[in-house]
Design a protein around this motif. Structure first.
Motif, PDB file in Angstrom:
ATOM      1  N   PHE A  22      39.385  35.804  42.760  1.00  0.00           N
ATOM      2  CA  PHE A  22      39.532  34.367  42.566  1.00  0.00           C
ATOM      3  C   PHE A  22      40.984  33.906  42.540  1.00  0.00           C
ATOM      4  CE2 PHE A  22      35.088  34.576  41.112  1.00  0.00           C
ATOM      5  CZ  PHE A  22      34.586  33.528  41.853  1.00  0.00           C
ATOM      6  N   ARG A  23      41.892  34.814  42.879  1.00  0.00           N
ATOM      7  CA  ARG A  23      43.310  34.438  42.824  1.00  0.00           C
ATOM      8  C   ARG A  23      43.687  33.518  43.975  1.00  0.00           C
ATOM      9  NH1 ARG A  23      46.389  39.946  41.750  1.00  0.00           N
ATOM     10  NH2 ARG A  23      47.680  38.971  43.314  1.00  0.00           N
ATOM     11  N   PRO A  53      49.666  38.791  53.744  1.00  0.00           N
ATOM     12  CA  PRO A  53      48.938  37.556  53.474  1.00  0.00           C
ATOM     13  C   PRO A  53      48.336  37.655  52.077  1.00  0.00           C
ATOM     14  CG  PRO A  53      48.315  38.489  55.601  1.00  0.00           C
ATOM     15  CD  PRO A  53      49.151  39.513  54.910  1.00  0.00           C
ATOM     16  N   PRO A  54      48.125  36.497  51.409  1.00  0.00           N
ATOM     17  CA  PRO A  54      47.563  36.548  50.062  1.00  0.00           C
ATOM     18  C   PRO A  54      46.153  37.114  50.059  1.00  0.00           C
ATOM     19  CG  PRO A  54      47.780  34.274  50.851  1.00  0.00           C
ATOM     20  CD  PRO A  54      48.435  35.149  51.862  1.00  0.00           C
ATOM     21  N   ILE A  55      45.749  37.642  48.909  1.00  0.00           N
ATOM     22  CA  ILE A  55      44.384  38.133  48.751  1.00  0.00           C
ATOM     23  C   ILE A  55      43.432  36.939  48.827  1.00  0.00           C
ATOM     24  CG2 ILE A  55      42.785  39.194  47.106  1.00  0.00           C
ATOM     25  CD1 ILE A  55      45.181  40.795  46.031  1.00  0.00           C
ATOM     26  N   PRO A  56      42.377  37.051  49.609  1.00  0.00           N
ATOM     27  CA  PRO A  56      41.444  35.923  49.718  1.00  0.00           C
ATOM     28  C   PRO A  56      40.847  35.579  48.353  1.00  0.00           C
ATOM     29  CG  PRO A  56      40.950  37.617  51.356  1.00  0.00           C
ATOM     30  CD  PRO A  56      41.957  38.202  50.421  1.00  0.00           C
ATOM     31  N   ASP A  57      40.549  34.298  48.150  1.00  0.00           N
ATOM     32  CA  ASP A  57      39.979  33.940  46.848  1.00  0.00           C
ATOM     33  C   ASP A  57      38.452  34.066  46.834  1.00  0.00           C
ATOM     34  OD1 ASP A  57      39.382  31.784  48.398  1.00  0.00           O
ATOM     35  OD2 ASP A  57      39.898  30.272  46.896  1.00  0.00           O
ATOM     36  N   MET A  58      37.873  34.278  47.986  1.00  0.00           N
ATOM     37  CA  MET A  58      36.427  34.513  48.031  1.00  0.00           C
ATOM     38  C   MET A  58      36.099  35.816  47.290  1.00  0.00           C
ATOM     39  SD  MET A  58      34.157  35.249  51.443  1.00  0.00           S
ATOM     40  CE  MET A  58      34.631  33.722  52.233  1.00  0.00           C
ATOM     41  N   PRO A  59      35.074  35.825  46.430  1.00  0.00           N
ATOM     42  CA  PRO A  59      34.738  37.084  45.757  1.00  0.00           C
ATOM     43  C   PRO A  59      34.443  38.191  46.779  1.00  0.00           C
ATOM     44  CG  PRO A  59      33.507  35.251  44.799  1.00  0.00           C
ATOM     45  CD  PRO A  59      34.197  34.719  46.016  1.00  0.00           C
ATOM     46  N   LEU A  60      34.835  39.407  46.444  1.00  0.00           N
ATOM     47  CA  LEU A  60      34.692  40.523  47.379  1.00  0.00           C
ATOM     48  C   LEU A  60      33.254  40.677  47.872  1.00  0.00           C
ATOM     49  CD1 LEU A  60      35.886  43.032  48.794  1.00  0.00           C
ATOM     50  CD2 LEU A  60      35.396  44.321  46.720  1.00  0.00           C
ATOM     51  N   TYR A 115      40.804  47.360  50.857  1.00  0.00           N
ATOM     52  CA  TYR A 115      42.238  47.366  51.216  1.00  0.00           C
ATOM     53  C   TYR A 115      42.760  45.936  51.326  1.00  0.00           C
ATOM     54  CZ  TYR A 115      42.222  52.371  52.244  1.00  0.00           C
ATOM     55  OH  TYR A 115      42.146  53.738  52.144  1.00  0.00           O
ATOM     56  N   LYS A 116      41.961  45.079  51.953  1.00  0.00           N
ATOM     57  CA  LYS A 116      42.387  43.681  52.127  1.00  0.00           C
ATOM     58  C   LYS A 116      42.608  43.014  50.767  1.00  0.00           C
ATOM     59  CE  LYS A 116      41.124  39.590  54.869  1.00  0.00           C
ATOM     60  NZ  LYS A 116      41.958  39.806  56.058  1.00  0.00           N
ATOM     61  N   TYR A 117      41.752  43.369  49.814  1.00  0.00           N
ATOM     62  CA  TYR A 117      41.866  42.807  48.462  1.00  0.00           C
ATOM     63  C   TYR A 117      42.828  43.627  47.598  1.00  0.00           C
ATOM     64  CZ  TYR A 117      38.096  39.399  49.102  1.00  0.00           C
ATOM     65  OH  TYR A 117      37.349  38.330  49.518  1.00  0.00           O
ATOM     66  N   ARG A 118      43.433  44.630  48.197  1.00  0.00           N
ATOM     67  CA  ARG A 118      44.402  45.520  47.529  1.00  0.00           C
ATOM     68  C   ARG A 118      43.811  46.195  46.288  1.00  0.00           C
ATOM     69  NH1 ARG A 118      48.861  41.151  48.173  1.00  0.00           N
ATOM     70  NH2 ARG A 118      47.793  40.471  50.031  1.00  0.00           N
ATOM     71  N   LEU A 119      42.545  46.567  46.398  1.00  0.00           N
ATOM     72  CA  LEU A 119      41.915  47.379  45.360  1.00  0.00           C
ATOM     73  C   LEU A 119      42.055  48.856  45.700  1.00  0.00           C
ATOM     74  CD1 LEU A 119      38.728  45.177  44.979  1.00  0.00           C
ATOM     75  CD2 LEU A 119      40.685  45.304  43.410  1.00  0.00           C
TER      76      LEU A 119
END
Lengths: 148, 424
Positions: A22-23, A53-60, A115-119
């Motif tokens: 949600f960031r 690019p920023p982490i998407p705010d859409m939940p994973l 990876y896209k969400y940097r988890l």
């Protein structure tokens, strides 16, 4: 334990993924562009810090569902995969870079979005996924799921 | 641009072209000729991947003057004693035997863009429908006054891997305690931006390993700053204290020239003596690309950001170090990535395979000391007609020893991968 290529059961629980999802605001636009296959980021300098690019705010979980709902274009996937196979070689016996041929589509999409969400914390993979759109990810997942 | 080009090309082919329904189903009597000049990270990758995609429907000729190819990438690890020479040297046997590629061991002497032919140093004239140039760099020896191709046998550049690399290694191995090494680093743009500084690290490593702690390595740089500077500088202080001295132009005032026989490099402020001189001069595109009229005033070749086609000739693709690829550095990794875009467009031109938006990737790995690997890299795409970065990364100064070791292990796996990707 190598943290760069964790299996799903080794990752953080779903709660933290959702919380981090949600960031930042206004990222829906990027997903929209990505889905249209025109994922363009304007020129800017990265100096020596690296930039993503920023982490998407859409939940994973929602992102996974959306990518899986896009029919994977295997021909597009074959082109995109030609970039992956430089490192992820079919016959590589080296464990520092895993084999990805034959990964189930669902697993592939989840892992790549992590990876896209940097988890997942491999910076090469984060950068690759950072500029990959949903349609591209769906195409790749379809392509690799059919390779042995 | 690609669709226009394809239409033009189909028109040239006439009615027969419309019969090509699927990639790989080219009719035998219409087999097209693709000629590739240069068997390195760009050319060998195009050859192998095109052979895979075309399935024998395209005649592929690879012109490369080496029997075996020594990679510039990882050649510093050979200097550091981490790799043997055989492990960075690769043959073309599998490309020839398993992929049906014709390898001509010769130099490409002349390109006739009107007749669409390449003449080789062995006297053959090879016709092409599409030409891929991946000739790498030529060194501009006299960019360092006093230096020459002949004097490189005494003061090696080792910026084109092979015998020069072995010569530099033997000279490093001959150093005695207290000796000084003087490196003249190249001006931008040049092959492998972090390469000179990884080399400094690897020379320092070998000297330290032999207990030659009183040796020094002086780097005379025409640039104010360099790739991964903070990471290298921190590594030199940590592992090789007092051994490495780097001087930019604001300190040395300008590199005046080299006297190879005397073992000195003269700068505006001082003269530096070395038991070993490593002179890396300025660079330009391989001469075949320049003589074919494909370069601009910079000495490198402008290309279309979406396709890697020469801006001077739509039947020719220029990739790797010889090309002006926007924000991408000149590296084996970049050339390999550009090769994938070119293969897609070759298939689009010569069959009616679909083409997609180009994506590019680069990673530059460097080793600072045993198990201390660092990396920098980015994703790229065509942004408003230029290849621009869309996301990037770089190793962090405060990261753990485990991560540095992991980065080194990744780099070794990457080397195995890219060389399989090139040579089969």
């Amino acid at each position: 334990m190598r943290t760069g290529h964790r299996k799903p059961h080794e990752t953080d629980g779903g709660d933290s993924k959702t919380a981090r999802g949600f960031r930042a605001l206004g990222i829906h636009k990027i997903w929209l562009f990505a889905a249209c296959g025109i994922f363009l980021i304007p020129h800017f300098s990265f100096a020596d810090s690296g930039a993503q690019p920023p982490i998407p705010d859409m939940p994973l979980g929602e992102a996974i569902g959306q990518v899986l709902a896009i029919p994977g274009d295997a021909e597009y996937g074959a082109y995109l995969a030609s970039e992956c196979v430089t490192c992820h070689q079919q016959h590589s016996a080296n464990h520092a870079i895993p084999l990805i041929n034959g990964l189930p589509r669902e697993y592939f999409v989840e892992a790549m979005l992590e990876y896209k969400y940097r988890l997942r914390d491999n910076s090469v993979m984060q950068a690759i996924m950072g500029s990959l759109g949903m349609e591209e990810l769906s195409a790749l997942a379809t392509y690799f799921s059919t390779k042995d | 641009m690609s669709s226009v080009t394809r239409r033009t090309f189909n028109k040239l082919l006439g009615a027969g072209a419309s019969a090509m329904a699927m990639p790989g189903l080219l009719r035998a009597q219409e087999r097209k000729n693709v000629v590739i000049v240069g068997g390195g990270a760009g050319g060998a990758t195009v050859a192998r991947h095109l052979a895979e995609k075309a399935g024998g429907a395209i005649n592929i000729t690879l012109i490369e003057d080496s029997e075996k190819y020594t990679t510039c990438f990882f050649s510093n690890l050979y200097l550091g004693g981490y790799r043997d020479f055989a492990s960075i040297t690769h043959g073309y046997d599998r490309l020839v035997n398993d992929y049906g590629i014709r390898k001509i061991t010769a130099r490409a002497e002349e390109i006739d863009r009107t007749a669409q032919t390449v003449r080789t140093s062995t006297g053959e004239t090879i016709p092409y429908d599409r030409l891929v140039l991946s000739p790498g760099i030529d060194l501009i020896f006299d960019s360092v006054p006093g230096y020459s191709k002949e004097l490189a046998e005494i003061a090696p550049h080792a910026w084109q891997a092979g015998p020069q690399t072995q010569l530099l290694k033997s000279k490093i191995d001959g150093l005695k305690n207290g000796d000084q090494v003087v490196m003249v680093a190249p001006p931008n743009p040049y092959r492998c931006p972090p390469g000179p500084y990884e080399r400094v690290s690897m020379i320092a490593h070998t000297l330290k390993s032999r207990g030659l702690n009183d040796c020094t390595i002086v780097v005379l740089d025409p640039k104010e700053k360099f790739s991964k500077q903070g990471l290298f500088t921190a590594g030199w202080e940590k592992y090789y204290p007092g051994m490495v001295e780097w001087y930019g132009p604001n300190i040395h005032g300008g590199i005046k020239g080299v006297d190879v026989e005397a073992g000195t490099v003269e700068t505006d402020f001082d003269t530096f003596s070395g038991a070993l001189l490593n002179i890396i001069p300025a660079q330009r595109a391989g001469s075949i690309a320049i003589s074919a009229g494909l370069s601009d005033d910079s000495g490198f070749c402008p290309v279309d950001a979406e396709t890697m086609r020469s801006k001077r000739d739509e039947n020719i693709f220029v990739i790797g170090d010889a090309s002006i690829a926007g924000a991408m550095p000149k590296s084996g990794s970049a050339a390999n990535s550009q090769a994938k875009v070119v293969v897609m467009h070759l298939m689009g031109d010569l069959s009616d395979a679909r083409v997609f938006p180009a994506r590019y990737l680069n990673t530059c790995w460097s080793l600072v000391e045993t198990n201390d690997g660092i990396k920098v890299g980015a994703q790229y795409a065509n942004v408003d007609g230029a290849i621009a970065s869309t996301s990037s990364f770089i190793s962090q100064p405060d990261e753990s020893a485990d991560i540095r070791k992991q980065t080194f292990e990744e780099s070794v796996a990457w080397y195995d991968g890219i060389t399989k990707d090139m040579f089969g």
